[in-house]
Design an enzyme around this catalytic site. Structure first.
Site, PDB file in Angstrom:
ATOM      1  N   HIS A 288      41.637  35.598  35.934  1.00  0.00           N
ATOM      2  CA  HIS A 288      41.462  36.595  37.004  1.00  0.00           C
ATOM      3  C   HIS A 288      42.445  37.730  36.761  1.00  0.00           C
ATOM      4  O   HIS A 288      43.560  37.513  36.324  1.00  0.00           O
ATOM      5  CB  HIS A 288      41.752  35.950  38.372  1.00  0.00           C
TER       6      HIS A 288
ATOM      7  N   ASP B  15      34.757  31.206  41.177  1.00  0.00           N
ATOM      8  CA  ASP B  15      33.441  30.914  40.601  1.00  0.00           C
ATOM      9  C   ASP B  15      33.351  29.568  39.904  1.00  0.00           C
ATOM     10  O   ASP B  15      32.253  29.128  39.541  1.00  0.00           O
ATOM     11  CB  ASP B  15      33.083  32.022  39.593  1.00  0.00           C
TER      12      ASP B  15
HETATM   13  C1  SDX Z   1      35.463  37.507  40.224  1.00  0.00           C
HETATM   14  O1  SDX Z   1      38.595  41.232  40.863  1.00  0.00           O
HETATM   15  C2  SDX Z   1      38.265  40.341  41.692  1.00  0.00           C
HETATM   16  O2  SDX Z   1      38.861  40.090  42.732  1.00  0.00           O
HETATM   17  C3  SDX Z   1      36.974  39.625  41.347  1.00  0.00           C
HETATM   18  C4  SDX Z   1      36.611  38.444  42.250  1.00  0.00           C
HETATM   19  C5  SDX Z   1      36.212  38.896  43.637  1.00  0.00           C
HETATM   20  O3  SDX Z   1      36.281  38.086  44.559  1.00  0.00           O
HETATM   21  O4  SDX Z   1      35.750  40.059  43.773  1.00  0.00           O
HETATM   22  O5  SDX Z   1      37.711  37.540  42.356  1.00  0.00           O
HETATM   23  C6  SDX Z   1      35.391  37.669  41.694  1.00  0.00           C
HETATM   24  O6  SDX Z   1      34.931  38.332  39.521  1.00  0.00           O
HETATM   25  C7  SDX Z   1      36.268  36.381  39.643  1.00  0.00           C
HETATM   26  C8  SDX Z   1      36.349  36.438  38.080  1.00  0.00           C
HETATM   27  C9  SDX Z   1      35.054  35.820  37.557  1.00  0.00           C
HETATM   28  N1  SDX Z   1      34.944  36.030  36.096  1.00  0.00           N
HETATM   29  C10 SDX Z   1      34.994  34.994  35.262  1.00  0.00           C
HETATM   30  O7  SDX Z   1      35.252  33.817  35.593  1.00  0.00           O
HETATM   31  C11 SDX Z   1      34.667  35.365  33.819  1.00  0.00           C
HETATM   32  C12 SDX Z   1      35.711  34.752  32.900  1.00  0.00           C
HETATM   33  N2  SDX Z   1      37.004  35.421  33.114  1.00  0.00           N
HETATM   34  C13 SDX Z   1      37.341  36.531  32.266  1.00  0.00           C
HETATM   35  O8  SDX Z   1      36.258  37.304  31.839  1.00  0.00           O
HETATM   36  C14 SDX Z   1      38.590  37.276  32.731  1.00  0.00           C
HETATM   37  O9  SDX Z   1      39.510  36.330  33.087  1.00  0.00           O
HETATM   38  C15 SDX Z   1      38.475  38.290  33.852  1.00  0.00           C
HETATM   39  C16 SDX Z   1      37.428  39.297  33.570  1.00  0.00           C
HETATM   40  C17 SDX Z   1      38.208  37.597  35.127  1.00  0.00           C
HETATM   41  C18 SDX Z   1      39.836  39.002  33.950  1.00  0.00           C
HETATM   42  O10 SDX Z   1      39.995  39.730  32.807  1.00  0.00           O
HETATM   43  P1  SDX Z   1      41.322  40.599  32.531  1.00  0.00           P
HETATM   44  O11 SDX Z   1      42.216  40.607  33.711  1.00  0.00           O
HETATM   45  O12 SDX Z   1      40.913  41.906  31.960  1.00  0.00           O
HETATM   46  O13 SDX Z   1      42.101  39.740  31.499  1.00  0.00           O
HETATM   47  P2  SDX Z   1      41.830  39.776  29.965  1.00  0.00           P
HETATM   48  O14 SDX Z   1      40.360  39.733  29.679  1.00  0.00           O
HETATM   49  O15 SDX Z   1      42.647  40.876  29.378  1.00  0.00           O
HETATM   50  O16 SDX Z   1      42.409  38.346  29.550  1.00  0.00           O
HETATM   51  C19 SDX Z   1      43.765  38.168  29.179  1.00  0.00           C
HETATM   52  C20 SDX Z   1      43.736  37.152  28.036  1.00  0.00           C
HETATM   53  C21 SDX Z   1      42.854  37.588  26.865  1.00  0.00           C
HETATM   54  O17 SDX Z   1      43.358  36.911  25.728  1.00  0.00           O
HETATM   55  P3  SDX Z   1      44.336  37.749  24.699  1.00  0.00           P
HETATM   56  O18 SDX Z   1      43.623  39.046  24.338  1.00  0.00           O
HETATM   57  O19 SDX Z   1      45.609  38.001  25.492  1.00  0.00           O
HETATM   58  O20 SDX Z   1      44.537  36.826  23.524  1.00  0.00           O
HETATM   59  O21 SDX Z   1      43.145  35.913  28.523  1.00  0.00           O
HETATM   60  C22 SDX Z   1      41.956  35.654  27.806  1.00  0.00           C
HETATM   61  C23 SDX Z   1      41.507  36.968  27.186  1.00  0.00           C
HETATM   62  O22 SDX Z   1      40.736  36.720  26.012  1.00  0.00           O
HETATM   63  N3  SDX Z   1      40.986  35.179  28.797  1.00  0.00           N
HETATM   64  C24 SDX Z   1      40.176  34.138  28.625  1.00  0.00           C
HETATM   65  C25 SDX Z   1      39.484  34.015  29.847  1.00  0.00           C
HETATM   66  N4  SDX Z   1      39.875  34.963  30.678  1.00  0.00           N
HETATM   67  C26 SDX Z   1      40.796  35.694  30.027  1.00  0.00           C
HETATM   68  N5  SDX Z   1      39.986  33.310  27.578  1.00  0.00           N
HETATM   69  C27 SDX Z   1      39.066  32.348  27.766  1.00  0.00           C
HETATM   70  N6  SDX Z   1      38.355  32.145  28.908  1.00  0.00           N
HETATM   71  C28 SDX Z   1      38.543  32.968  29.954  1.00  0.00           C
HETATM   72  N7  SDX Z   1      37.851  32.772  31.066  1.00  0.00           N
END
Ligand code: SDX
Length: 435
Positions: free
Chosen positions: A311, A369
């Site tokens: 998140h 989720d």
């Molecule tokens: C919702 O914003 C909100 O409040 C949203 C929400 C709401 O109520 O409105 O809470 C609802 O959207 C919840 C989030 C649902 N999405 C998912 O579950 C999809 C999976 N999660 C990711 O796509 C990600 O965690 C996000 C999109 C939620 C957050 O992305 P960020 O903050 O841009 O973080 P990032 O992608 O830069 O991740 C940081 C690191 C990265 O690795 P490095 O580049 O540092 O090596 O963490 C890794 C990412 O690759 N990473 C994951 C991951 N989430 C982040 N690796 C594996 N699995 C994951 N789920």
């Protein structure tokens, strides 16, 4: 906002710029950079808005490190335990919880706006039966603006109020219609002697051929799911609604833009993607395959993410995920599914992830989720409808945030700038000379 002194930017050859720092009631202070471009000719650069406050708001507060979520100051754990969804709607819209009289009148008014225009029902005929229900939602909710020309003046508070009631009341009807249309069953009209969530469950699963029997445990679970999803500060879809609203677009068009944004798998579409991930893992061998799957997630080249994890704001356990897991257990027990293999698989996956350095170092925890798909599936809601339920719940949050933006004296049309790194000015060459 409280004045908390100044921030000084030094730039160029020894130049400095002082900018005011403001504090809110809780949470990070902000640096007011509005004068930056005018004074320095420079923009800030913040793709994804990791360090940008787009507005001041009194509605929802999140402390990502502590895993805290407050709606108008009330902890989500208490609201999900002591209130129903319409009580939370009243709170988000008005800033205070309703007393008994206010609650009665609010529920009565919502109940009297649950039906949709019969011409709107004909809109569904234009979609294929196998359309994704979110595509239908974007179209039909946007089309609501074609039916209410009498109340689209967003500067008029009573127009904003009636639009809020219409949207909160009609979203369940429209979501249920999208589901019924997809399975070829007749639409069920709302019954106003039922409470909000019972009415929705009957429109989803009832049929004209027989009486629908409400299961209070399942209805309470759904009502809690709606509370958990009602608002969440300036997330992507809420920011979309605010940006659309800043141009003066009508509330129905703004909510349709929020639904479109929520559909993305990185946002509200994650619950559908998380359940699909569990179903696929189940097919490939279930718990025995968890470690292999986690290895794939950690391999950047795989492009595989652990859906329902991570998140932008929560760097601790999403408090909604805990409540969702609790609700999941209650529903599975009520349905005699306490050995549900998918729930067991989700808990095994969560355990492995929470002990793995990749997730721990990146502070990746289950979000709202991760469990919501399992409990919705247990309630009989098909995977393709999960994000429709999310948009039903989030509509009140979008409206509250849209209302706050419209009434904010500092409000201007949202228009971000850019760092341009494209081609410099050049002349169009004649066709014959082009390479
Ligand atoms: C919702 O914003 C909100 O409040 C949203 C929400 C709401 O109520 O409105 O809470 C609802 O959207 C919840 C989030 C649902 N999405 C998912 O579950 C999809 C999976 N999660 C990711 O796509 C990600 O965690 C996000 C999109 C939620 C957050 O992305 P960020 O903050 O841009 O973080 P990032 O992608 O830069 O991740 C940081 C690191 C990265 O690795 P490095 O580049 O540092 O090596 O963490 C890794 C990412 O690759 N990473 C994951 C991951 N989430 C982040 N690796 C594996 N699995 C994951 N789920």
């Amino acid at each position: 906002m409280d004045n908390k002194g100044k921030a000084v930017l030094s730039y160029g050859d020894g130049k400095t710029l002082e900018m005011p720092v403001y504090g809110g009631t809780i949470g990070p202070d902000v640096i007011d950079i509005r004068a930056l471009y005018g004074k320095t000719g420079m923009f800030t650069y913040d793709p994804g808005f990791l360090s940008t406050a787009s507005c001041a708001s009194k509605i929802t507060y999140i402390d990502g490190d502590a895993g805290v979520l407050l709606y108008r100051g009330y902890p989500i754990e208490q609201l999900a335990t002591h209130c129903d969804f319409l009580e939370v709607c009243y709170l988000l819209l008005n800033g205070e919880l309703p007393n008994a009289e206010q609650k009665k009148s609010f529920d009565w008014t919502v109940a009297r706006h649950t039906m949709v225009h019969e011409q709107l029902a004909r809109l569904f005929q234009g979609f294929r039966r196998d359309s994704h229900p979110m595509a239908v939602m974007v179209g039909v909710v946007g089309a609501l603006s074609a039916f209410y020309h009498d109340s689209l003046d967003i500067a008029n508070p009573s127009h904003r109020e009636i639009s809020a009631f219409r949207l909160i009341a009609k979203l369940p009807t429209i979501v249920a219609m999208a589901y019924k249309y997809s399975i070829g069953q007749p639409f069920m009209y709302p019954k106003n002697n039922l409470d909000y969530s019972s009415n929705f469950m009957r429109m989803m699963f009832g049929v004209p051929a027989e009486e629908y029997e409400v299961n209070p445990v399942l209805v309470r679970a759904l009502d809690r799911i709606l509370i958990l999803h009602a608002d969440h500060e300036q997330n992507a879809s809420t920011s979309t609604v605010r940006l659309a609203g800043s141009s003066g677009a009508n509330p129905f068009a703004c909510i349709a833009s929020g639904i479109a944004c929520l559909w993305g798998p990185a946002h509200g579409g994650a619950n559908e993607a998380a359940l699909q991930m569990l179903l696929d893992l189940q097919k490939e061998g279930g718990v025995e395959k968890v470690s292999e799957f986690v290895k794939k997630v950690k391999d950047k080249n795989s492009g595989v993410k652990l859906m329902g994890f991570g998140h932008r704001v929560y760097k601790n356990y999403d408090p909604r995920a805990k409540l969702m897991q609790e609700t999941c257990r209650e529903v599975l027990d009520e349905l005699g599914l306490h050995n549900d293999p998918l729930f067991k698989l989700a808990m095994a996956l969560e355990k492995v992830a929470l002990e793995d350095e990749y997730f721990v170092s990146r502070k990746l925890y289950p979000n709202v989720d991760f469990y919501s798909g399992i409990v919705q599936r247990a309630l009989g809601i098909p995977v393709s409808m999960f994000t429709c339920i999310f948009s039903l719940a989030r509509t009140v949050g979008w409206i509250a945030q849209w209302n706050e933006m419209i009434s904010d004296p500092e409000q201007k049309i949202g228009r971000p700038r850019q760092l341009y790194n494209g081609a410099v000015k050049r002349d169009v060459p004649p066709m014959a000379t082009r390479g």
